[in-house]
Structure formats: structure tokens, C-alpha cells
Write a protein that holds these residues in place. Sequence first.
Motif, mmCIF file in Angstrom:
data_model
loop_
_atom_site.group_PDB
_atom_site.id
_atom_site.type_symbol
_atom_site.label_atom_id
_atom_site.label_comp_id
_atom_site.label_asym_id
_atom_site.label_seq_id
_atom_site.Cartn_x
_atom_site.Cartn_y
_atom_site.Cartn_z
ATOM 1 N N THR A 88 -2.578 4.520 -3.360
ATOM 2 C CA THR A 88 -3.154 3.189 -3.740
ATOM 3 C C THR A 88 -4.701 3.017 -3.562
ATOM 4 N N GLN A 89 -5.342 2.390 -4.132
ATOM 5 C CA GLN A 89 -6.918 2.294 -4.183
ATOM 6 C C GLN A 89 -7.117 1.216 -3.149
ATOM 7 N N ILE A 107 0.774 -1.062 -0.037
ATOM 8 C CA ILE A 107 -0.083 -0.017 0.082
ATOM 9 C C ILE A 107 0.921 1.223 0.110
ATOM 10 N N HIS A 108 0.736 2.040 -1.204
ATOM 11 C CA HIS A 108 1.548 3.165 -1.171
ATOM 12 C C HIS A 108 0.634 4.570 -1.365
#
Length: 176
Positions: free
Chosen positions: A41-42, A37-38
Amino acid sequence: MHSDASRQYDPFARLLHWLIVLLVVAQYVVAWTMPGIHHGTQPVGLIAWHLELGTAIVAVMVVRTVWRIVRREPDAAEGSPFTRQVAHLTHGLLYALLIVQPLMGWANASSRGWSLTLFGAVPLPALAPTGSRLGHVLGDLHGVLAWAMLGLIGLHVAAALFHHFVLRDGVLRRMA
Ligand code: HEM
Ligand code: HEM
């Protein structure tokens, strides 16, 4: 003498214990297989599953904690005062971590601007403002505490198996 029934957790407490085991095992599998997760990110796919399972864990733990306070614990299991204290401490820490650690993930999700629901239906409030530093820090802690919880779970399961296969007392039957 205690009867066997007075030494067993009640059926609803047992149901909640094994439901949490299922949810938590699934949650670790999802957490370790979901994409990184960055920023930006969705929350889709496995990440969405992580959020759904996580909020379900919080909800079930709230019910479980209320039940535990209302119904108390069955009569004491075997064991010396020392091992009973270690068991109590481990159980207390597990309860605390199973609520606090997911709430930290929730705060992190809020800080990413993700809106959460319970069971895909009930909208949940944000626990941290979007873009907040607090949500970021709690997200890091969420990852660290996941390992601490895993360590405690390992200790707990090892103790349950030790009681069953080595000491051969009735401790496992209290929850089975
Ligand atoms: C018992 C429940 C939970 C467990 C065991 C768990 C476990 C984990 C683990 C191990 C990671 C790190 C994944 C990695 O970086 O390899 C993670 C990340 C994350 N979890 Fe959970 N989680 C739980 C509940 C939740 C809940 C309730 C939410 C939100 C509603 C949530 C949201 C997140 C988010 C947003 C991340 C990414 C954090 C970051 O990298 O900044 N988790 N979780
Ligand atoms: C995700 C994994 C697990 C978690 C988070 C967990 C959590 C807990 C908690 C919080 C308690 C205290 C219950 C209370 O006082 O209300 C408990 C009790 C118990 N658990 Fe687990 N558990 C897990 C897996 C297991 C497994 C795999 C076994 C069996 C091999 C097991 C056997 C037991 C037994 C026998 C008790 C009752 C101990 C006693 O009466 O002193 N648990 N567990």
C-alpha cells in the motif's frame, strides 16, 4: 483559600490540551475511514493524513510534556484523595499513551519503507528497519493500544462531565 487563578492550568497548557483534543479526534476519524493498509500500500490520501496528523501529535506531546514538567500542575482540584489518585493515574497514562502509541505507528510506517516528515517539511528518521518483524508487531500493538487509549479518553471525558453537571465543582474550569 486558593484563588481561582491558582487553580487553573496556565493558558499555554490549556491551549495544548485543546489542540491535542482536536488532533486526536481528527486522527481517530481518519484512522477509521482510511483504506486498509496491506503489503505494498502507498501512503497517499487519507493514509498520508494519518501519518501527518500522527507525527504532529508526537511533536505537540513532546512540547506539552516539557511544559508540564516546567510549569507543574495548578493547586489541587476538589475531590477525595482516592479520586485525585485515579485522575492522576488516568492523566499519566494518557500522556504515556499519546506518545508511545503514535511511535508504534511510526515504527510500523518505517518498516513499510515509508519515509515520514513533520508538517510536510522536516524529514524524520526511521524507527524500525524496512521489512522488520519488530515494526510489524508494533503496528499490531498500535491498533490495540488505540482502543485502550479510546477507553481512557472515554473515562476522562465522562469524569469531566460528571464533575461539571453532577458535582458542579470547578474542575472543568481548570482546563476551560
Ligand atoms: C494518537 C495518534 C494515533 C492514533 C489514535 C492512531 C490510530 C490508529 C488506528 C485506530 C489504526 C487502525 C486502523 C484500522 O486498522 O482500522 C491505525 C493504523 C495505523 N497507523 Fe495510526 N494512529 C496514531 C498515530 C500514528 C502515527 C504517528 C503513525 C505513523 C507516523 C501511524 C501509522 C499507522 C499505520 C502505518 C497504521 C496501519 C498499521 C497496520 O495495520 O499494520 N499512526 N492507527
Ligand atoms: C482526546 C481527548 C482528550 C485527551 C487526550 C485529554 C487529555 C488530558 C490530559 C493528559 C490531562 C492532564 C493534564 C495535565 O495534568 O497536564 C487532561 C486534563 C483535563 N481535561 Fe482532558 N483530554 C481530552 C478531552 C477532554 C474533554 C472533552 C474535556 C471536557 C469535557 C476535558 C477536560 C479536562 C479537564 C477539566 C482537565 C483538568 C483535570 C484536573 O485538573 O484534575 N478533557 N486532559
